[in-house]
Structures are given as C-alpha cells and as structure tokens.
Design a protein around this motif. Sequence first.
Motif, PDB file in Angstrom:
ATOM      1  N   ASP A  53      -6.775   2.414   4.939  1.00  0.00           N
ATOM      2  CA  ASP A  53      -6.443   3.476   3.888  1.00  0.00           C
ATOM      3  C   ASP A  53      -4.835   3.535   4.085  1.00  0.00           C
ATOM      4  O   ASP A  53      -4.332   4.794   4.776  1.00  0.00           O
ATOM      5  N   CYS A  54      -4.070   3.045   3.515  1.00  0.00           N
ATOM      6  CA  CYS A  54      -2.823   2.800   3.451  1.00  0.00           C
ATOM      7  C   CYS A  54      -2.115   2.996   2.072  1.00  0.00           C
ATOM      8  O   CYS A  54      -0.723   2.914   2.347  1.00  0.00           O
ATOM      9  N   LEU A  55      -2.680   3.251   1.167  1.00  0.00           N
ATOM     10  CA  LEU A  55      -2.110   3.239  -0.285  1.00  0.00           C
ATOM     11  C   LEU A  55      -1.884   4.792  -0.362  1.00  0.00           C
ATOM     12  O   LEU A  55      -2.861   5.586  -0.563  1.00  0.00           O
ATOM     13  N   ASP A  56      -0.593   4.988  -0.821  1.00  0.00           N
ATOM     14  CA  ASP A  56      -0.240   6.559  -1.179  1.00  0.00           C
ATOM     15  C   ASP A  56      -0.274   6.393  -2.758  1.00  0.00           C
ATOM     16  O   ASP A  56       0.428   6.441  -3.379  1.00  0.00           O
ATOM     17  N   ARG A  57      -1.650   7.079  -3.286  1.00  0.00           N
ATOM     18  CA  ARG A  57      -2.016   7.105  -4.667  1.00  0.00           C
ATOM     19  C   ARG A  57      -1.074   7.783  -5.471  1.00  0.00           C
ATOM     20  O   ARG A  57      -0.714   7.398  -6.538  1.00  0.00           O
TER      21      ARG A  57
ATOM     22  N   GLU B  87       3.645   3.579   8.389  1.00  0.00           N
ATOM     23  CA  GLU B  87       3.211   3.963  10.011  1.00  0.00           C
ATOM     24  C   GLU B  87       1.808   3.260  10.417  1.00  0.00           C
ATOM     25  O   GLU B  87       1.575   2.972  11.329  1.00  0.00           O
ATOM     26  N   ILE B  88       0.795   3.478   9.164  1.00  0.00           N
ATOM     27  CA  ILE B  88      -0.394   2.752   9.251  1.00  0.00           C
ATOM     28  C   ILE B  88      -0.251   1.218   9.340  1.00  0.00           C
ATOM     29  O   ILE B  88      -1.037   0.429  10.253  1.00  0.00           O
ATOM     30  N   LEU B  89       0.641   0.769   8.605  1.00  0.00           N
ATOM     31  CA  LEU B  89       0.963  -0.868   8.684  1.00  0.00           C
ATOM     32  C   LEU B  89       1.807  -1.288   9.859  1.00  0.00           C
ATOM     33  O   LEU B  89       2.084  -2.508   9.711  1.00  0.00           O
ATOM     34  N   LYS B  90       2.277  -0.685  10.796  1.00  0.00           N
ATOM     35  CA  LYS B  90       3.139  -0.928  11.730  1.00  0.00           C
ATOM     36  C   LYS B  90       2.488  -2.020  12.436  1.00  0.00           C
ATOM     37  O   LYS B  90       1.537  -2.203  13.079  1.00  0.00           O
ATOM     38  N   ASN B  91       2.945  -3.183  12.587  1.00  0.00           N
ATOM     39  CA  ASN B  91       2.513  -4.469  13.204  1.00  0.00           C
ATOM     40  C   ASN B  91       1.481  -5.016  12.764  1.00  0.00           C
ATOM     41  O   ASN B  91       0.454  -5.760  13.483  1.00  0.00           O
ATOM     42  N   VAL B  92       1.042  -4.783  11.455  1.00  0.00           N
ATOM     43  CA  VAL B  92      -0.244  -5.419  10.771  1.00  0.00           C
ATOM     44  C   VAL B  92       0.116  -6.614  10.064  1.00  0.00           C
ATOM     45  O   VAL B  92       1.299  -6.611   9.406  1.00  0.00           O
TER      46      VAL B  92
ATOM     47  N   ILE C 266      -6.555  -3.260   1.194  1.00  0.00           N
ATOM     48  CA  ILE C 266      -6.345  -1.842   0.902  1.00  0.00           C
ATOM     49  C   ILE C 266      -7.841  -0.971   0.425  1.00  0.00           C
ATOM     50  O   ILE C 266      -8.439  -1.854  -0.392  1.00  0.00           O
ATOM     51  N   ASN C 267      -8.258  -0.228   1.362  1.00  0.00           N
ATOM     52  CA  ASN C 267      -9.722   0.323   1.105  1.00  0.00           C
ATOM     53  C   ASN C 267      -9.843   0.486  -0.456  1.00  0.00           C
ATOM     54  O   ASN C 267     -11.196   0.395  -0.649  1.00  0.00           O
ATOM     55  N   GLU C 268      -8.888   1.440  -0.825  1.00  0.00           N
ATOM     56  CA  GLU C 268      -9.354   1.628  -2.264  1.00  0.00           C
ATOM     57  C   GLU C 268      -9.343   0.601  -3.358  1.00  0.00           C
ATOM     58  O   GLU C 268      -9.745   0.832  -4.534  1.00  0.00           O
ATOM     59  N   ILE C 269      -8.887  -0.678  -3.045  1.00  0.00           N
ATOM     60  CA  ILE C 269      -8.852  -1.775  -3.917  1.00  0.00           C
ATOM     61  C   ILE C 269     -10.141  -2.644  -3.502  1.00  0.00           C
ATOM     62  O   ILE C 269     -10.807  -3.401  -4.307  1.00  0.00           O
ATOM     63  N   GLY C 270     -10.604  -2.526  -2.142  1.00  0.00           N
ATOM     64  CA  GLY C 270     -11.635  -3.376  -1.795  1.00  0.00           C
ATOM     65  C   GLY C 270     -11.336  -4.878  -1.305  1.00  0.00           C
ATOM     66  O   GLY C 270     -10.204  -5.116  -0.877  1.00  0.00           O
TER      67      GLY C 270
END
Length: 176
Positions: free
Chosen positions: A103-107, A131-136, A141-145
């Motif tokens: 859940d990293c998309l700022d809609r 901040e969610i994607l640090k070191n990923v 993206i959950n909303e895109i599937g």
Amino acid sequence: MVDGNTYRSFISRGPSQIIEYVDMFKSNNPLIDSWEVPDFKTYQELGEEKKPIADFMGGFGIGPAVSFKAMDILRNLLEKDVELLPIKTEVGPYFALHVKLLDCLDRGQSKVRLARDGSIIDVDIYALYWEILKNVNIFRINEIGLSMLFVSDAFKNKCDENNLKGLIFYPVTIEE
C-alpha cells in the motif's frame, strides 16, 4: 514486464489454472506450505522458429518466473521482497516470484484514471510513499494488483550487469 515476444513463455493447463494462480498471488500470505510444485512446458507459436529461453519467463498467470541462475544472482535483492516458489519445467528449474503487494500509492498526489467504480484503470504519474519502499527492490502496488511489477534501480542494474534476459524495463513517471 516479461518479454514474451522475444523469448518463450510457459503454458498453463488451461484458464482455470491461470485463475487459480492469480487468486493465490493476490494475497501477501505465504504460499509455500500449500504450494504444489507445478510442471510447465514452454509455449511456441505454430510455424515460428523456436524462441530462446530467458532467465525470466511468464505466461501462466503469475509471472515472472526466474531461472535458478538469475535467482542465485539476485538472491540478496529478492529474499525479503518475494517468496520463491519452485516450479518444474522442461528447460530446468525455475521459481515463481510471489511478489509483495504494498500500500504505497499516494492516490491524492498521483495522476490516475479511474473506472466508474473508483478502481484504478491506469496511472500516468506515480506519487509513492517512500517510507514504505525504503530498501524494497521488487514490489507490486496493492491498488493496481498483479498487472505491474516495479523494481529498484539496483535490481535493474544487477540484471544488466549479469546479462539476465527476459524482462523489459519501462521507466515510470514519479512525482517526488
């Protein structure tokens, strides 16, 4: 994105198997305990010259699958972001990548096109919660599937440095 035009793809046993895998891979829950190792053949268009085998292959509803060689090269970049699920193939061992949905998309800050029901059809400009994607290094993206796979520059560079074949990398427009 897996390059199915240049390289071979795996073929499923039919539409019901594709739906089964898509449903399984929509979850972030571990799958390994219930995973039954599938055996896939490669798909070849009729009348075409045989396409080469790639390090990344798709085509069975979950893509990509990664060769043992590529998995070994990318292991440090993959280990915390994906679950590696073994698959048997006629071209050697591969692993299906069960990639985390984040859940990293700022809609509100992204430029998105929406369906009537409010679901996202397409994203023109991505605004992400960094901040969610640090070191990923690899994520969905959950909303895109499952339709898009995102990777870090480190992941792409490691693929390029080691001449790993089968993925097409597209830059995305990101609002910072």
